[in-house]
Every structure is written in structure tokens, then in C-alpha cells.
Design a protein around this motif. Structure first.
Motif, PDB file in Angstrom:
ATOM      1  N   ALA A  92      -2.737 -36.815  45.288  1.00  0.00           N
ATOM      2  CA  ALA A  92      -2.440 -35.398  45.091  1.00  0.00           C
ATOM      3  C   ALA A  92      -2.870 -34.975  43.699  1.00  0.00           C
ATOM      4  O   ALA A  92      -2.740 -35.740  42.742  1.00  0.00           O
ATOM      5  CB  ALA A  92      -0.946 -35.144  45.271  1.00  0.00           C
ATOM      6  N   PRO A  93      -3.388 -33.757  43.551  1.00  0.00           N
ATOM      7  CA  PRO A  93      -3.823 -33.313  42.227  1.00  0.00           C
ATOM      8  C   PRO A  93      -2.634 -33.151  41.286  1.00  0.00           C
ATOM      9  O   PRO A  93      -1.534 -32.786  41.694  1.00  0.00           O
ATOM     10  CB  PRO A  93      -4.505 -31.976  42.497  1.00  0.00           C
ATOM     11  N   VAL A  94      -2.866 -33.435  40.037  1.00  0.00           N
ATOM     12  CA  VAL A  94      -1.824 -33.329  39.014  1.00  0.00           C
ATOM     13  C   VAL A  94      -1.761 -31.874  38.571  1.00  0.00           C
ATOM     14  O   VAL A  94      -2.778 -31.246  38.288  1.00  0.00           O
ATOM     15  CB  VAL A  94      -2.160 -34.251  37.815  1.00  0.00           C
ATOM     16  N   ALA A  95      -0.520 -31.367  38.509  1.00  0.00           N
ATOM     17  CA  ALA A  95      -0.333 -29.973  38.102  1.00  0.00           C
ATOM     18  C   ALA A  95      -0.636 -29.829  36.614  1.00  0.00           C
ATOM     19  O   ALA A  95      -0.326 -30.706  35.804  1.00  0.00           O
ATOM     20  CB  ALA A  95       1.082 -29.519  38.400  1.00  0.00           C
ATOM     21  N   ALA A  96      -1.211 -28.705  36.264  1.00  0.00           N
ATOM     22  CA  ALA A  96      -1.535 -28.429  34.861  1.00  0.00           C
ATOM     23  C   ALA A  96      -0.238 -28.133  34.101  1.00  0.00           C
ATOM     24  O   ALA A  96       0.726 -27.619  34.663  1.00  0.00           O
ATOM     25  CB  ALA A  96      -2.465 -27.235  34.778  1.00  0.00           C
ATOM     26  N   PRO A  97      -0.172 -28.487  32.813  1.00  0.00           N
ATOM     27  CA  PRO A  97       1.036 -28.189  32.042  1.00  0.00           C
ATOM     28  C   PRO A  97       1.266 -26.678  31.991  1.00  0.00           C
ATOM     29  O   PRO A  97       0.335 -25.891  31.954  1.00  0.00           O
ATOM     30  CB  PRO A  97       0.740 -28.762  30.658  1.00  0.00           C
ATOM     31  N   THR A  98       2.558 -26.320  31.963  1.00  0.00           N
ATOM     32  CA  THR A  98       2.892 -24.899  32.004  1.00  0.00           C
ATOM     33  C   THR A  98       2.720 -24.226  30.660  1.00  0.00           C
ATOM     34  O   THR A  98       2.459 -23.044  30.596  1.00  0.00           O
ATOM     35  CB  THR A  98       4.341 -24.708  32.493  1.00  0.00           C
ATOM     36  N   THR A  99       2.890 -24.959  29.577  1.00  0.00           N
ATOM     37  CA  THR A  99       2.738 -24.349  28.252  1.00  0.00           C
ATOM     38  C   THR A  99       1.469 -24.874  27.620  1.00  0.00           C
ATOM     39  O   THR A  99       1.403 -26.004  27.160  1.00  0.00           O
ATOM     40  CB  THR A  99       3.938 -24.674  27.352  1.00  0.00           C
ATOM     41  N   VAL A 100       0.472 -24.074  27.631  1.00  0.00           N
ATOM     42  CA  VAL A 100      -0.807 -24.437  27.036  1.00  0.00           C
ATOM     43  C   VAL A 100      -0.973 -23.570  25.794  1.00  0.00           C
ATOM     44  O   VAL A 100      -0.908 -22.348  25.874  1.00  0.00           O
ATOM     45  CB  VAL A 100      -1.969 -24.188  28.021  1.00  0.00           C
ATOM     46  N   PRO A 101      -1.142 -24.179  24.629  1.00  0.00           N
ATOM     47  CA  PRO A 101      -1.329 -23.357  23.429  1.00  0.00           C
ATOM     48  C   PRO A 101      -2.626 -22.570  23.554  1.00  0.00           C
ATOM     49  O   PRO A 101      -3.633 -23.078  24.023  1.00  0.00           O
ATOM     50  CB  PRO A 101      -1.380 -24.368  22.289  1.00  0.00           C
ATOM     51  N   THR A 102      -2.579 -21.339  23.108  1.00  0.00           N
ATOM     52  CA  THR A 102      -3.765 -20.505  23.196  1.00  0.00           C
ATOM     53  C   THR A 102      -4.742 -20.791  22.078  1.00  0.00           C
ATOM     54  O   THR A 102      -5.907 -20.459  22.185  1.00  0.00           O
ATOM     55  CB  THR A 102      -3.366 -19.015  23.152  1.00  0.00           C
ATOM     56  N   ASP A 103      -4.268 -21.389  21.002  1.00  0.00           N
ATOM     57  CA  ASP A 103      -5.132 -21.694  19.866  1.00  0.00           C
ATOM     58  C   ASP A 103      -5.160 -23.210  19.665  1.00  0.00           C
ATOM     59  O   ASP A 103      -4.236 -23.785  19.103  1.00  0.00           O
ATOM     60  CB  ASP A 103      -4.628 -20.988  18.610  1.00  0.00           C
ATOM     61  N   PRO A 104      -6.201 -23.898  20.113  1.00  0.00           N
ATOM     62  CA  PRO A 104      -6.228 -25.358  19.980  1.00  0.00           C
ATOM     63  C   PRO A 104      -6.266 -25.805  18.526  1.00  0.00           C
ATOM     64  O   PRO A 104      -5.789 -26.882  18.193  1.00  0.00           O
ATOM     65  CB  PRO A 104      -7.483 -25.781  20.743  1.00  0.00           C
ATOM     66  N   LEU A 105      -6.820 -25.003  17.641  1.00  0.00           N
ATOM     67  CA  LEU A 105      -6.857 -25.396  16.234  1.00  0.00           C
ATOM     68  C   LEU A 105      -5.460 -25.374  15.615  1.00  0.00           C
ATOM     69  O   LEU A 105      -5.120 -26.213  14.779  1.00  0.00           O
ATOM     70  CB  LEU A 105      -7.802 -24.488  15.452  1.00  0.00           C
ATOM     71  N   ALA A 106      -4.621 -24.418  16.042  1.00  0.00           N
ATOM     72  CA  ALA A 106      -3.260 -24.355  15.529  1.00  0.00           C
ATOM     73  C   ALA A 106      -2.462 -25.560  15.993  1.00  0.00           C
ATOM     74  O   ALA A 106      -1.649 -26.120  15.243  1.00  0.00           O
ATOM     75  CB  ALA A 106      -2.590 -23.062  15.974  1.00  0.00           C
ATOM     76  N   ALA A 107      -2.680 -26.012  17.236  1.00  0.00           N
ATOM     77  CA  ALA A 107      -1.989 -27.188  17.747  1.00  0.00           C
ATOM     78  C   ALA A 107      -2.419 -28.423  16.982  1.00  0.00           C
ATOM     79  O   ALA A 107      -1.587 -29.275  16.628  1.00  0.00           O
ATOM     80  CB  ALA A 107      -2.272 -27.349  19.231  1.00  0.00           C
ATOM     81  N   ALA A 108      -3.700 -28.545  16.690  1.00  0.00           N
ATOM     82  CA  ALA A 108      -4.188 -29.691  15.930  1.00  0.00           C
ATOM     83  C   ALA A 108      -3.645 -29.669  14.511  1.00  0.00           C
ATOM     84  O   ALA A 108      -3.305 -30.702  13.937  1.00  0.00           O
ATOM     85  CB  ALA A 108      -5.710 -29.705  15.924  1.00  0.00           C
ATOM     86  N   ALA A 109      -3.522 -28.481  13.916  1.00  0.00           N
ATOM     87  CA  ALA A 109      -2.980 -28.370  12.563  1.00  0.00           C
ATOM     88  C   ALA A 109      -1.512 -28.755  12.537  1.00  0.00           C
ATOM     89  O   ALA A 109      -1.041 -29.393  11.592  1.00  0.00           O
ATOM     90  CB  ALA A 109      -3.164 -26.952  12.038  1.00  0.00           C
ATOM     91  N   GLY A 110      -0.751 -28.407  13.576  1.00  0.00           N
ATOM     92  CA  GLY A 110       0.660 -28.773  13.651  1.00  0.00           C
ATOM     93  C   GLY A 110       0.838 -30.270  13.774  1.00  0.00           C
ATOM     94  O   GLY A 110       1.739 -30.858  13.186  1.00  0.00           O
ATOM     95  N   GLN A 111      -0.038 -30.927  14.534  1.00  0.00           N
ATOM     96  CA  GLN A 111       0.046 -32.379  14.673  1.00  0.00           C
ATOM     97  C   GLN A 111      -0.365 -33.066  13.381  1.00  0.00           C
ATOM     98  O   GLN A 111       0.214 -34.079  12.999  1.00  0.00           O
ATOM     99  CB  GLN A 111      -0.838 -32.851  15.827  1.00  0.00           C
TER     100      GLN A 111
END
Length: 122
Positions: A92-111
């Protein structure tokens, strides 16, 4: 036998291409064409025409023999069902996560800052 005929056909094909390219055509062919050579121009033309006919016949006969051998080797009397594996359905296909950050650079900066969570998105 099949390998022998296959090699023989390759040799016949190479010889056929060579004989065809050597022949004098309206464009002159690949030979220099001096009539004072070993054979006269007429004798060479007759020889090359005969050689082309013989090689073409040998090539066709070799093709027929190879096709016959290949057809005879493909015939089998029984189907081997022991090698068959049951077909499994796709996972069965894996469901996509419900909370996807709209700014990938901001997510990388937070990590990179070490706080494990992404900064708030707009």
C-alpha cells in the motif's frame, strides 16, 4: 552448431560487404581500376558479380539454417511450473506527512540551529 553458423554468417556478411564495395558502379567504386592489372576490367567485373551472387546465396542459406536451429531449440514439451513464483500484490502507498514546511530552507536552518523543530512558516 549454432555458434559455428553464427560465426560463419558474420564472415560471409563481411565478405559480402567487401565484394559489393569493391565493385565498380556508376560512381567508380572503391577500386583504382587499372586494366593492366592481374585481371582485365571485364574479367574482374564478372568475377565480382559471381562472387556477390555466391556470397548472397550463402548468406540467405545461413539465415534459414540459423532460424531453423533457433526454432528447434525453443520447442519444449513441458512447462516447468516449479520455477514459477506466486505474484504478490504491491504494498500500500505510504501517506504523505500532513505538515510539510513551505520553506525548506527554514526547516534546514532550524535543524542546523539544533532546536529540532522548524521555524514557523507563513
Amino acid at each position: 552448431m549454432f555458434t559455428f553458423l553464427l560465426v560463419l554468417q558474420a564472415l560471409i556478411a563481411a565478405a559480402l560487404v567487401t565484394v559489393i564495395l569493391i565493385q565498380r558502379s556508376e560512381g567508380g567504386g572503391l577500386t583504382g581500376g587499372s586494366p593492366s592489372g592481374l585481371m582485365s576490367a571485364r574479367g574482374a567485373a564478372d568475377f565480382l558479380t559471381r562472387a556477390t551472387a555466391v556470397l548472397a546465396t550463402a548468406f540467405i542459406l545461413c539465415c534459414i539454417a540459423l532460424a531453423t536451429l533457433a526454432a528447434m531449440n525453443q520447442r519444449t514439451g513441458k512447462i516447468d511450473a516449479s520455477a514459477a513464483t506466486p505474484v504478490q500484490s504491491a504494498p500500500a502507498p505510504v501517506a504523505a506527512p500532513t505538515t510539510v514546511p513551505t520553506d525548506p530552507l527554514a526547516a534546514a536552518a532550524g535543524q542546523a540551529a539544533g532546536n529540532g523543530t522548524a521555524p514557523a512558516t507563513k
